[in-house]
Design an enzyme around this catalytic site. Structure first.
Site, PDB file in Angstrom:
ATOM      1  N   HIS A   1      -2.108  -8.415  -8.428  1.00  0.00           N
ATOM      2  CA  HIS A   1      -2.289  -8.272  -6.985  1.00  0.00           C
ATOM      3  C   HIS A   1      -1.408  -7.138  -6.473  1.00  0.00           C
ATOM      4  O   HIS A   1      -0.220  -7.078  -6.773  1.00  0.00           O
ATOM      5  CB  HIS A   1      -1.940  -9.578  -6.276  1.00  0.00           C
ATOM      6  CG  HIS A   1      -2.709 -10.752  -6.798  1.00  0.00           C
ATOM      7  ND1 HIS A   1      -4.054 -10.937  -6.567  1.00  0.00           N
ATOM      8  CD2 HIS A   1      -2.323 -11.798  -7.580  1.00  0.00           C
ATOM      9  CE1 HIS A   1      -4.469 -12.038  -7.155  1.00  0.00           C
ATOM     10  NE2 HIS A   1      -3.430 -12.583  -7.784  1.00  0.00           N
ATOM     11  N   LEU A   2      -1.970  -6.263  -5.701  1.00  0.00           N
ATOM     12  CA  LEU A   2      -1.270  -5.073  -5.235  1.00  0.00           C
ATOM     13  C   LEU A   2       0.031  -5.429  -4.536  1.00  0.00           C
ATOM     14  O   LEU A   2       0.041  -6.187  -3.563  1.00  0.00           O
ATOM     15  CB  LEU A   2      -2.173  -4.282  -4.278  1.00  0.00           C
ATOM     16  CG  LEU A   2      -1.560  -3.040  -3.638  1.00  0.00           C
ATOM     17  CD1 LEU A   2      -1.255  -1.988  -4.702  1.00  0.00           C
ATOM     18  CD2 LEU A   2      -2.499  -2.461  -2.579  1.00  0.00           C
ATOM     19  N   ASP A   3       1.131  -4.860  -5.037  1.00  0.00           N
ATOM     20  CA  ASP A   3       2.449  -4.994  -4.402  1.00  0.00           C
ATOM     21  C   ASP A   3       2.818  -6.455  -4.121  1.00  0.00           C
ATOM     22  O   ASP A   3       3.400  -6.779  -3.079  1.00  0.00           O
ATOM     23  CB  ASP A   3       2.499  -4.181  -3.096  1.00  0.00           C
ATOM     24  CG  ASP A   3       2.241  -2.706  -3.343  1.00  0.00           C
ATOM     25  OD1 ASP A   3       2.599  -2.227  -4.433  1.00  0.00           O
ATOM     26  OD2 ASP A   3       1.665  -2.042  -2.462  1.00  0.00           O
ATOM     27  N   ASP A   4       2.493  -7.321  -5.054  1.00  0.00           N
ATOM     28  CA  ASP A   4       2.747  -8.742  -4.851  1.00  0.00           C
ATOM     29  C   ASP A   4       3.406  -9.373  -6.076  1.00  0.00           C
ATOM     30  O   ASP A   4       3.393 -10.582  -6.241  1.00  0.00           O
ATOM     31  CB  ASP A   4       1.427  -9.462  -4.530  1.00  0.00           C
ATOM     32  CG  ASP A   4       1.638 -10.875  -4.000  1.00  0.00           C
ATOM     33  OD1 ASP A   4       2.672 -11.103  -3.345  1.00  0.00           O
ATOM     34  OD2 ASP A   4       0.790 -11.746  -4.261  1.00  0.00           O
TER      35      ASP A   4
ATOM     36  N   GLY B   1       0.804  -1.214   0.000  1.00  0.00           N
ATOM     37  CA  GLY B   1       0.000   0.000   0.000  1.00  0.00           C
ATOM     38  C   GLY B   1       0.834   1.260   0.000  1.00  0.00           C
ATOM     39  O   GLY B   1       2.065   1.225   0.054  1.00  0.00           O
TER      40      GLY B   1
END
Length: 281
Positions: free
Chosen positions: A224-227, A199
């Protein structure tokens, strides 16, 4: 000598798509070197790498056949043909933070990158003078309507023949619709040692949790966020008494170094993404 192509297929999931595409390529004497596909909430995406001996490659027949196949399947099928020996062209997406952008722009200006920045896209018009300083074309693209902005951005990438994208602290989330079209071609910098603290407020999270080592992560963007698959990381010690502004300042300097390192690693053509992990080959 070989002719290479990257083919992307995107649309609603249905039976037989992989077979139809691969059978057509077989008929065109193609050798399929890599294939990745996935289905997310009924949406199908596939990225396929193919090659041909030069004597067997028919550009017109391939393009026409892929267009017919796209119509028959009701899907979007696009092919990109990297030119042997041509320097790669990349776009830089920015918001307000200038350090990462300047690290990339300075490296390009000094000819220490094996690629050329061809476009700067920003969601704040105030960034235009900095892009002009490095003689780079700047396009202001408001991002309030993400779907509309992404369609315009995709058209810009196509018009400028962009090979890959660098997110230089671009503080907007890209949708699967965007990412699927440039799989493992979008490099982002995140202000924490992923997978911890995803985030936009990563440094604040680290400060509030009292961690003793912080850092940043350059990774390929996925759905996928920051993954996404990790390319490079850097860290620094949080000394007793360091304030949040001091942590942010230290981290942002490091971000520029790590992002530049990741771009240079990508340009070696030695990075292989396998089951979500980046390996050097």
């Amino acid at each position: 000598m070989k002719q290479f192509a990257t083919i992307t297929v995107i649309g609603r999931d249905k039976t037989g798509v992989i077979a139809r595409v691969t059978n057509f390529l077989f008929e065109q004497y193609a050798n399929i070197e890599a294939l990745e596909e996935q289905v997310t909430r009924g949406q199908f995406s596939m990225t396929l790498q193919a090659s041909w001996p030069k004597k067997n490659f028919d550009d017109d027949a391939l393009r026409a056949g892929l267009d017919r196949l796209a119509t028959q399947l009701g899907m979007e099928i696009k092919a990109r043909f990297p030119e042997t020996g041509r320097r790669q062209r990349f776009a830089i997406f920015v918001t307000k933070e200038p350090r990462c952008f300047e690290a990339i722009a300075q490296a390009a200006a000094k000819k220490s990158l094996k690629a050329d920045p061809a476009l700067v896209v920003g969601n704040h018009a105030s960034f235009a003078p900095l892009a002009k300083k490095y003689r780079l074309p700047f396009v202001y693209l408001p991002w309030e309507n993400r779907a509309g902005a992404e369609l315009k951005a995709l058209k810009l990438l196509e018009d400028h023949e962009i090979d890959f994208v660098v997110l230089a602290r671009f503080m907007k989330i890209l949708s699967p619709n965007f990412v699927w079209r440039h799989k493992n071609k979008i490099i982002n910098i995140h202000p924490s040692l992923l997978p911890s603290f995803p985030g936009p407020q990563a440094y604040r999270q680290a400060y509030e949790r009292g961690v003793k080592v912080a850092g940043c992560t350059a990774h390929f963007v996925n759905m996928h966020l920051d993954d996404g698959p990790i390319i490079a990381q850097g860290s620094f010690q949080i000394r007793p008494g360091m304030t949040l502004p001091q942590i942010v300042e230290t981290g942002q300097k490091l971000e520029a170094e790590v992002l530049l390192k990741a771009v240079k690693s990508y340009l070696t053509n030695r990075l292989d993404v396998y089951w979500g992990t980046v390996n050097q080959v």
